[in-house]
Design an enzyme around this catalytic site. Sequence first.
Site, short mmCIF file in Angstrom:
data_model
loop_
_atom_site.label_atom_id
_atom_site.label_comp_id
_atom_site.label_asym_id
_atom_site.label_seq_id
_atom_site.Cartn_x
_atom_site.Cartn_y
_atom_site.Cartn_z
N ARG A 1 23.27 -4.61 -21.98
CA ARG A 1 24.41 -5.19 -23.05
C ARG A 1 24.50 -6.58 -22.32
O ARG A 1 23.53 -6.45 -21.19
CB ARG A 1 26.15 -5.00 -22.05
CG ARG A 1 25.91 -4.75 -21.05
CD ARG A 1 26.11 -5.62 -20.13
NE ARG A 1 26.93 -6.20 -20.69
CZ ARG A 1 27.24 -7.66 -20.04
NH1 ARG A 1 25.81 -8.08 -18.76
NH2 ARG A 1 27.32 -8.73 -20.31
N GLY A 2 25.12 -7.49 -22.90
CA GLY A 2 24.55 -8.51 -23.83
C GLY A 2 23.71 -9.08 -24.66
O GLY A 2 22.54 -7.88 -24.79
N ALA A 3 23.48 -9.59 -25.58
CA ALA A 3 23.04 -10.29 -26.47
C ALA A 3 21.53 -10.33 -26.50
O ALA A 3 20.62 -9.23 -27.05
CB ALA A 3 23.56 -11.33 -27.29
N ARG B 1 24.76 -1.48 -32.29
CA ARG B 1 26.25 -2.13 -32.27
C ARG B 1 26.68 -3.61 -33.05
O ARG B 1 25.48 -3.83 -33.36
CB ARG B 1 26.21 -2.42 -30.90
CG ARG B 1 26.47 -1.80 -29.90
CD ARG B 1 26.84 -3.08 -28.26
NE ARG B 1 28.29 -3.02 -28.18
CZ ARG B 1 28.60 -4.15 -27.15
NH1 ARG B 1 27.83 -4.45 -26.01
NH2 ARG B 1 29.55 -4.72 -27.14
N GLN C 1 33.08 -6.98 -16.84
CA GLN C 1 31.77 -7.35 -16.64
C GLN C 1 31.91 -8.26 -15.80
O GLN C 1 31.14 -8.93 -14.84
CB GLN C 1 31.11 -8.15 -18.07
CG GLN C 1 30.45 -6.94 -19.34
CD GLN C 1 32.06 -6.12 -19.72
OE1 GLN C 1 32.89 -6.03 -19.79
NE2 GLN C 1 31.66 -5.16 -21.32
N ASP D 1 27.72 -13.48 -28.68
CA ASP D 1 27.03 -12.70 -29.29
C ASP D 1 26.73 -13.42 -31.00
O ASP D 1 25.34 -12.43 -31.82
CB ASP D 1 27.88 -11.18 -29.61
CG ASP D 1 28.02 -11.12 -28.19
OD1 ASP D 1 28.57 -11.90 -27.89
OD2 ASP D 1 27.27 -9.75 -28.17
N ASN E 1 32.39 -14.07 -29.06
CA ASN E 1 32.01 -13.72 -28.18
C ASN E 1 32.87 -12.52 -27.34
O ASN E 1 33.83 -12.35 -27.76
CB ASN E 1 31.92 -15.16 -27.03
CG ASN E 1 31.29 -14.78 -25.46
OD1 ASN E 1 29.94 -14.04 -25.57
ND2 ASN E 1 31.90 -15.12 -24.98
N LYS E 2 32.74 -12.06 -25.99
CA LYS E 2 33.46 -11.00 -25.51
C LYS E 2 35.27 -12.02 -25.56
O LYS E 2 35.69 -12.90 -24.90
CB LYS E 2 32.71 -11.35 -23.81
CG LYS E 2 34.05 -10.11 -23.08
CD LYS E 2 33.69 -8.60 -23.74
CE LYS E 2 32.61 -8.01 -23.98
NZ LYS E 2 32.54 -7.02 -24.99
O1 MRU Z 1 29.98 -6.41 -24.50
P1 MRU Z 1 28.57 -7.09 -23.81
O2 MRU Z 1 29.41 -6.70 -22.07
O3 MRU Z 1 27.39 -6.52 -24.61
O4 MRU Z 1 29.30 -8.14 -24.33
C1 MRU Z 1 28.46 -9.15 -23.51
C2 MRU Z 1 29.16 -10.75 -24.13
O5 MRU Z 1 29.88 -11.32 -25.00
C3 MRU Z 1 28.06 -11.88 -24.12
O6 MRU Z 1 28.65 -12.34 -23.52
C4 MRU Z 1 26.79 -11.69 -24.93
O7 MRU Z 1 26.40 -10.98 -25.42
C5 MRU Z 1 25.61 -13.32 -23.85
S1 MRU Z 1 24.90 -12.63 -23.09
C6 MRU Z 1 24.11 -14.13 -22.81
#
Ligand code: MRU
Length: 353
Positions: free
Chosen positions: A48-50, A91, A198, A239, A249-250
């Site tokens: 996970r994470g963009a 996603r 996270q 994201d 973002n999250k």
């Molecule tokens: O749901 P996730 O854990 O994939 O969410 C991740 C985030 O919101 C991060 O802040 C974002 O993807 C940036 S990662 C460099």
Amino acid sequence: MEYETVELDDKDDALVIIDQTKLPGKTEIIRLKTAQEMWDAIYLLKVRGAPAIGVAAAFGIYLLAKQIDTADYSTFLAEFRKQKEYLDSSRPTAVNLSWALKRMEKIVTDNGDKSVEEIKRLLKTEADAIKAEDIRVCKTIGEFGLTLVKPGDGILTHCNAGQLATSKYGTATAPIYLGEERGYHFRVFADETRPLLQGARLTSYELHSSGVDVTLICDNMAATVMKNGWVDAVFVGCDRVARNGDTANKIGTSSVAIAANYYNVPIYICAPTSTIDMNTATGADIHIEERPAEEVTQMWYRERMAPEGVKVYNPAFDVTDHSLIAGIVTEYGIAREPYEESFREIFARKENA
Ligand code: MRU
């Protein structure tokens, strides 16, 4: 950290990832071979994470393309597109997923005059390039981010935009890691990040194991920490950034931004240019993923914490209005209001680089 977030094992035809749902208790490396395994790993947040999702998708589609058993270009292209659409559906919010897959598709469509075997080789080169670029980009974001803070500063971050969300350094954590190497000794506050934690499971784990001074807080403590005067800057990842600077973002990021503005703490979004989506006009046009209620009602789907049948709203992301953002830190410089103009300058710099 001694492991990679996402790796390709070309000999064994496997996408190799660390299963992030098991951290920090267990470091489990898993090998994904089928489209279904890759889709599930992205959807279930094993990777996970963009940026990390983008790299995983690039290696994933390469491996799936490798399995297409035909020498006929049109048949290959049709099957490639089918697999691409499938991975892309895992996603919706992080633009890096479709960005990486589109880059891979362009290799196929630009090379229709070549043999299918040659196209498969070119796909591998492109996937490797996407990962190598991710490392370079994160490091450069770190250098620009470091100009915004000074030694000893308090930095608050939300979710995990760290090494585990990218190929190395992270985006929001890149200034922290580079600062640590240079003796800046930041005091970092990591929001736990409900519902999937996270921040607690991943950010506090990776920063703590790298020797960074990190304090874990619950999400509802961020404003108190700011009021106490312990935070000089907020760094978060993203994201998808819309053309006007609105940033997804999250979930919880916009509350952090509102509190930061109230307490005069600048909030910076760390965004590779691959996360800026000039085709999306404003945050209202960003598709916000909604996830299963069990993420809220049960801790990691195990022990129930809420009454049976209670209504749940579980958006995975939120949009921070551009007016709350002090700057968007990219690998080509820091964008500021008005964002659309600033992004155009940044993309022009990228074009001429
Ligand atoms: O749901 P996730 O854990 O994939 O969410 C991740 C985030 O919101 C991060 O802040 C974002 O993807 C940036 S990662 C460099």
